[in-house]
Design an enzyme around this catalytic site. Sequence first.
Site, PDB file in Angstrom:
ATOM      1  N   CYS A 112       0.838  -1.204   0.000  1.00 40.46           N
ATOM      2  CA  CYS A 112       0.000   0.000   0.000  1.00 40.46           C
ATOM      3  C   CYS A 112       0.873   1.255   0.000  1.00 40.46           C
ATOM      4  O   CYS A 112       1.888   1.319   0.699  1.00 40.46           O
ATOM      5  CB  CYS A 112      -0.921   0.015   1.227  1.00 40.46           C
ATOM      6  SG  CYS A 112      -1.994   1.473   1.310  1.00 40.46           S
ATOM      7  N   HIS A 155      -9.378  -2.822  -2.863  1.00 43.83           N
ATOM      8  CA  HIS A 155      -8.322  -2.255  -2.014  1.00 43.83           C
ATOM      9  C   HIS A 155      -8.598  -0.775  -1.757  1.00 43.83           C
ATOM     10  O   HIS A 155      -8.445  -0.287  -0.630  1.00 43.83           O
ATOM     11  CB  HIS A 155      -6.947  -2.441  -2.691  1.00 43.83           C
ATOM     12  CG  HIS A 155      -5.805  -1.834  -1.945  1.00 43.83           C
ATOM     13  ND1 HIS A 155      -4.825  -2.565  -1.311  1.00 43.83           N
ATOM     14  CD2 HIS A 155      -5.467  -0.531  -1.735  1.00 43.83           C
ATOM     15  CE1 HIS A 155      -3.955  -1.748  -0.726  1.00 43.83           C
ATOM     16  NE2 HIS A 155      -4.318  -0.504  -0.972  1.00 43.83           N
ATOM     17  N   GLU A 156      -9.039  -0.072  -2.823  1.00 42.19           N
ATOM     18  CA  GLU A 156      -9.294   1.378  -2.687  1.00 42.19           C
ATOM     19  C   GLU A 156     -10.583   1.660  -1.915  1.00 42.19           C
ATOM     20  O   GLU A 156     -10.611   2.576  -1.081  1.00 42.19           O
ATOM     21  CB  GLU A 156      -9.346   2.043  -4.067  1.00 42.19           C
ATOM     22  CG  GLU A 156      -8.107   1.849  -4.940  1.00 42.19           C
ATOM     23  CD  GLU A 156      -6.794   2.136  -4.223  1.00 42.19           C
ATOM     24  OE1 GLU A 156      -5.773   1.552  -4.634  1.00 42.19           O
ATOM     25  OE2 GLU A 156      -6.766   2.912  -3.255  1.00 42.19           O
ATOM     26  N   HIS A 159     -10.069   1.641   1.712  1.00 46.81           N
ATOM     27  CA  HIS A 159      -9.495   2.879   2.266  1.00 46.81           C
ATOM     28  C   HIS A 159     -10.600   3.857   2.662  1.00 46.81           C
ATOM     29  O   HIS A 159     -10.453   4.593   3.638  1.00 46.81           O
ATOM     30  CB  HIS A 159      -8.562   3.569   1.260  1.00 46.81           C
ATOM     31  CG  HIS A 159      -7.159   3.037   1.245  1.00 46.81           C
ATOM     32  ND1 HIS A 159      -6.344   3.018   2.348  1.00 46.81           N
ATOM     33  CD2 HIS A 159      -6.430   2.510   0.236  1.00 46.81           C
ATOM     34  CE1 HIS A 159      -5.166   2.494   2.036  1.00 46.81           C
ATOM     35  NE2 HIS A 159      -5.189   2.174   0.756  1.00 46.81           N
TER      36      HIS A 159
END
Length: 188
Positions: A112, A155-156, A159
Amino acid sequence: MITMDDIIRDEHPTLRTVAEEVSFPLDDQFKNLASDMIEFLKNSQDEEIAEKYDLRAGVGIAAPQLNISKKILAVHIPAELEGSEPLSLVMINPKIMSHSVQRTALQDGEGCLSVDELYEGFVPRNKRITVQYYDLDGQKVKKRFKGYPAIVIQHEIDHLNGILFYDHINEQDPFMIPEDMDIFEEDE
Ligand SMILES: CC(C)(C)[C@H](NC(=O)Nc1cc(F)cc(F)c1)C(=O)N(CC(=O)NO)CC1CCCC1
Ligand SMILES: [Zn+2]
């Protein structure tokens, strides 16, 4: 332009905060932010620019990584990586509406831009996802993703919900492969 100095790192509280939805019509500042995020990803994949500004080659970035707790993410996956054509998009207020039971994980685990430490182990991700999001013009989009783009987008989106990739790694056995999970093969 965005550089690595603008990207906050693990332990910064914003990385563990659930980001706020963005309201429309989109404020110019968010339009500018979105294009800056895409530009960063393109710059980071350009050898000369990445070398000059010491950028890590990135395929995705979320606004909280810039200490902006808003539900905005950008993905820019080069053709050779994605398999066919490049994928470049900005998602505003993304929501995973449905996903496959089947899961997959990148063979080499994940890293990351906001995590400088190495965390080894498989990061289980849904193999296929249907995402509803708004584009920069405020158009509502509903799109299915699979393969590497699906992994990057998950993954984004994590966040935006204060989740980091290593939260998903099995502590007892980081390289365990549950029944419903396979190991992602690049050429998929
Ligand atoms: C953390 C980092 C290693 C920089 C990772 N890049 C990556 O995995 N490979 C890569 C990058 C390129 F640009 C071009 C290329 F062919 C390969 C990445 O950008 N991210 C995005 C991120 O940290 N978003 O917050 C982590 C990836 C782990 C799985 C999906 C995204
Ligand atoms: Zn990340």
